[in-house]
Design an enzyme around this catalytic site. Structure first.
Site, PDB file in Angstrom:
ATOM      1  N   LYS A 196       0.861  -1.186   0.000  1.00  0.00           N
ATOM      2  CA  LYS A 196       0.000   0.000   0.000  1.00  0.00           C
ATOM      3  C   LYS A 196       0.895   1.233   0.000  1.00  0.00           C
ATOM      4  CE  LYS A 196      -3.870   1.646   2.945  1.00  0.00           C
ATOM      5  NZ  LYS A 196      -4.613   1.312   4.194  1.00  0.00           N
TER       6      LYS A 196
ATOM      7  N   SER B 259      -9.471   1.298   3.227  1.00  0.00           N
ATOM      8  CA  SER B 259      -8.615   2.097   2.370  1.00  0.00           C
ATOM      9  C   SER B 259      -7.570   1.276   1.610  1.00  0.00           C
ATOM     10  CB  SER B 259      -7.895   3.146   3.201  1.00  0.00           C
ATOM     11  OG  SER B 259      -7.057   2.522   4.158  1.00  0.00           O
TER      12      SER B 259
ATOM     13  N   SER C 274      -9.576  -1.169   7.430  1.00  0.00           N
ATOM     14  CA  SER C 274      -9.028  -0.909   6.090  1.00  0.00           C
ATOM     15  C   SER C 274      -8.276  -2.061   5.444  1.00  0.00           C
ATOM     16  CB  SER C 274      -8.113   0.312   6.133  1.00  0.00           C
ATOM     17  OG  SER C 274      -8.867   1.476   6.130  1.00  0.00           O
TER      18      SER C 274
END
Lengths: 106, 532
Positions: free
Chosen positions: B96, B172, B196
């Protein structure tokens, strides 16, 4: 229902957050903040009293699971040049900070 | 079979047994990315518009092919020399874009960090490299991780769900979940502050593990909510998640919240029997609260029947394997999870966002400015999207002395009560004595792109089944358990007491094994050729 965050309060928050908002964005943000306050106000209904503790972390940190603090010594960071390279404005190895205005503090 | 859809453990075995080289695996994976991912996310460009855009995954913000090639060559040399290249030898993975990797941009999905090159490497990235894994690139996310659909990223196009590209990936860690589901790397590292990792994993049909807070170092993670953030893996199977946790868990002198707790042998735990384990079901996780924008009210509904039935079916399988299912487990403070999160996460986020100023690093306004204050306002106004702005403004409102009505203290007390709910049900001497709780991961399957984005309250409520875990600090594992009638994945979540990741992985693995011959296990996202 009265907005918790009035236009005046919102203006103050925007100033504290150091934001210059694009045209039209302020009204959307203020509406969303007030909608979020509807949810936050639910906390008023929680049965808590002076005896109820607070939790800064979910998992408690005790002597058993906390690391020993590092020794407080200064050392040269190995990434100095890489860090300085990121600054928008440099002079003689120093980061240039624009003029700081003199204004009345709140 | 192409390697890009193999489990990480199988790829590592093939490489270690010299049946394939790490360089070959890397090139196959990069080819896979080129064929399904489309344009990588960038600032100041349009969102998906063309037919090709709309049918691509857009998980990536950037490829790190040269970086990965260096790692692959090193692995191949080690294999050739008869050395042990590590448990994740030659396994391609993504990170990420919230983790720092020295010499590689770290954007956090924000324009304000769009030109930032990380001068240091996160602990988890270093540990993945030590285990032999190859980082092939960074993947998209909600801006600064603020969101539950990945639509708030400033880097467009935003990720699209591989199972149906008109749907969100969740967030996310949406780029992470999409990449893993689409065969663009066997693993992705994500972060979980309110759900997330688990919510996008459920939406994209992958495994996602949020470890206990402090189990994994946060060093090198661009911070959102410092008392809540947990790095962890997204994978296509439970064993891979165990392998990654084994590699990244443990204390770290550079993060004093990384707990000094021994790391168990997670792989040894995996295949153990689940006979006699006590698994709870709670009604609080089978109803949902949502915000009705028309009336401005919060309403409550039972959860979607398809999701409820899927979870009850998981409970049935676990019972068949000898687990004791305990129903009607009370978690009375669950409904305060989101309101509490609105307070704590916003206060922490606003504190963490004040450092971005256009002076030390990152974006600086190209407009003229008279002094420092004007520079701040112009830089931050132009380079933060609406989500960071909302979080800063709310964080300041809730914590500023002149506006504070005790919101923050009240939220910390609510957090203690949420923690206490879990302590009660997991207490080995208590009434319930649960080993784990089984819940749905999400109140719905993946919703349409644009369907919720813009309504910040409704979006936040999509985390309501994951967020209490973060308040309590306990671990949570989501595993795919089937599909709804629209062909979208459904996730089930196992929650357990502090540091019980081994047990949660064991439960996930048991479910995986007992359902391994079911038809739904053979489904692949339509992007993937059927015979791969």
């Amino acid at each position: 229902m009265t907005d918790k965050i009035s236009s005046d309060v919102f203006k103050r928050l925007v100033d504290l957050a150091s934001l210059e908002l694009p045209e039209g964005e302020g009204e959307y943000l203020r509406k969303e903040l007030n909608n979020q306050m509807v949810s936050i106000e639910v906390l008023e209904s929680i049965p808590i009293d002076a005896e109820t503790g607070t939790a800064a972390h979910g998992v408690p940190y005790t002597e058993m699971n906390s690391p020993v603090p590092r020794e407080d010594v200064s050392r040269q960071d190995p990434h100095r040049e890489d860090i300085l390279k990121q600054a928008p404005e440099l002079e003689d190895g120093y980061i240039v900070v624009p003029d700081i205005s003199h204004e009345e503090l709140y | 079979m192409k390697t890009y859809y193999l489990p990480a453990y199988a790829i590592a075995d093939l490489i270690k047994s010299r049946q394939i080289s790490a360089v070959e695996v890397l090139e196959e994976t990069l080819e896979r990315v080129r064929s399904v991912d489309g344009r990588a996310g960038q600032v100041d460009v349009s969102n998906a518009q063309s037919k090709e855009d709309l049918n691509s995954v857009h998980a990536f913000t950037q490829l790190a092919d040269e970086h990965a090639r260096g790692q692959a060559e090193k692995i191949d040399q080690m294999v050739k020399a008869g050395e042990n290249p590590g448990p994740l030898a030659g396994v391609p993975y993504t990170a990420k874009d919230i983790f720092t990797v020295k010499g590689i941009p770290a954007t956090a999905g924000s324009k304000i960090l769009s030109n930032y090159i990380a001068p240091y490497t996160a602990t988890v990235i270093e540990r993945m490299a030590e285990a032999g894994a190859m980082m092939i690139g960074k993947v998209n996310l909600d801006e600064f991780t603020y969101g539950s659909s990945s639509e708030s990223s400033a880097l467009k196009p935003v990720p699209r769900n591989p199972w149906d590209t008109s749907r969100v990936t969740g967030g996310s860690s949406g780029g992470s979940a999409a990449a893993v589901a689409a065969g663009e790397g066997a693993i992705s590292l994500g972060t979980d502050t309110g759900g997330s990792i688990r919510q996008p994993a459920a939406f994209c049909g992958t495994v996602g593990l949020k470890p206990t807070y402090g189990r994994v170092s946060r060093y090198g993670l661009i911070a959102f909510g410092s008392s809540l953030d947990c790095p962890g893996p997204l994978t296509r199977n439970v064993m891979d998640a165990a392998l990654v946790l084994q590699a990244i868990a443990g204390e770290d002198p550079r993060d004093n919240t990384a707990a000094v707790v021994p790391v168990p042998d997670y792989l040894a735990e995996l295949e153990k029997d689940i006979h006699g384990l006590r698994i709870g079901l709670s009604e609080e996780f089978f109803r949902v609260t949502y915000f009705d924008a028309k009336t401005g009210e919060l309403k409550e509904n039972p959860i979607d029947n398809e999701i409820k039935d899927a979870i009850l079916s998981v409970a049935g399988y676990l019972a068949q394997l000898g687990a004791d299912i305990v129903v009607d487990v009370p978690l009375p403070h669950t409904k305060y999870g989101i309101p509490t999160y609105f307070v704590i996460s916003r206060v922490e986020a606003s504190s963490n966002l004040l450092r971005y100023d256009g002076v030390k690093y990152g974006y600086r306004t190209d407009q003229p400015f008279a002094d420092l204050r004007e520079l701040y306002r112009k830089t931050r106004g132009a380079a933060f999207g609406v989500e960071p702005k909302l979080r800063m403004l709310m964080g300041i409102y809730l914590s500023a002395a002149q506006f504070d009505k005790g919101y923050y203290q009240r939220a910390l007390k609510a957090r203690a009560l949420i923690r206490s709910d879990f302590e009660t049900i997991f207490d080995p001497k208590g009434k319930y004595r649960l080993d784990a709780l089984l819940t749905p991961t999400t109140p719905s399957t993946a919703f349409p792109i644009g369907g919720v984005y813009g309504d910040s309250v409704l979006m936040q409520y999509s985390d309501q089944l994951t967020v209490t875990t973060n308040h309590a600090g306990i671990p949570g594992l989501t595993v795919p358990v089937g599909f709804d009638k629209e062909g979208l994945p459904i996730g089930a979540q196992f929650l357990g007491p502090d540091y019980s990741e081994g047990l949660l992985l064991r439960l996930g693995r048991a479910f995986e094994k007992v359902t391994e011959n079911e038809d739904w296990r053979d489904r692949r996202p339509p992007l993937l050729p059927a015979n791969d």
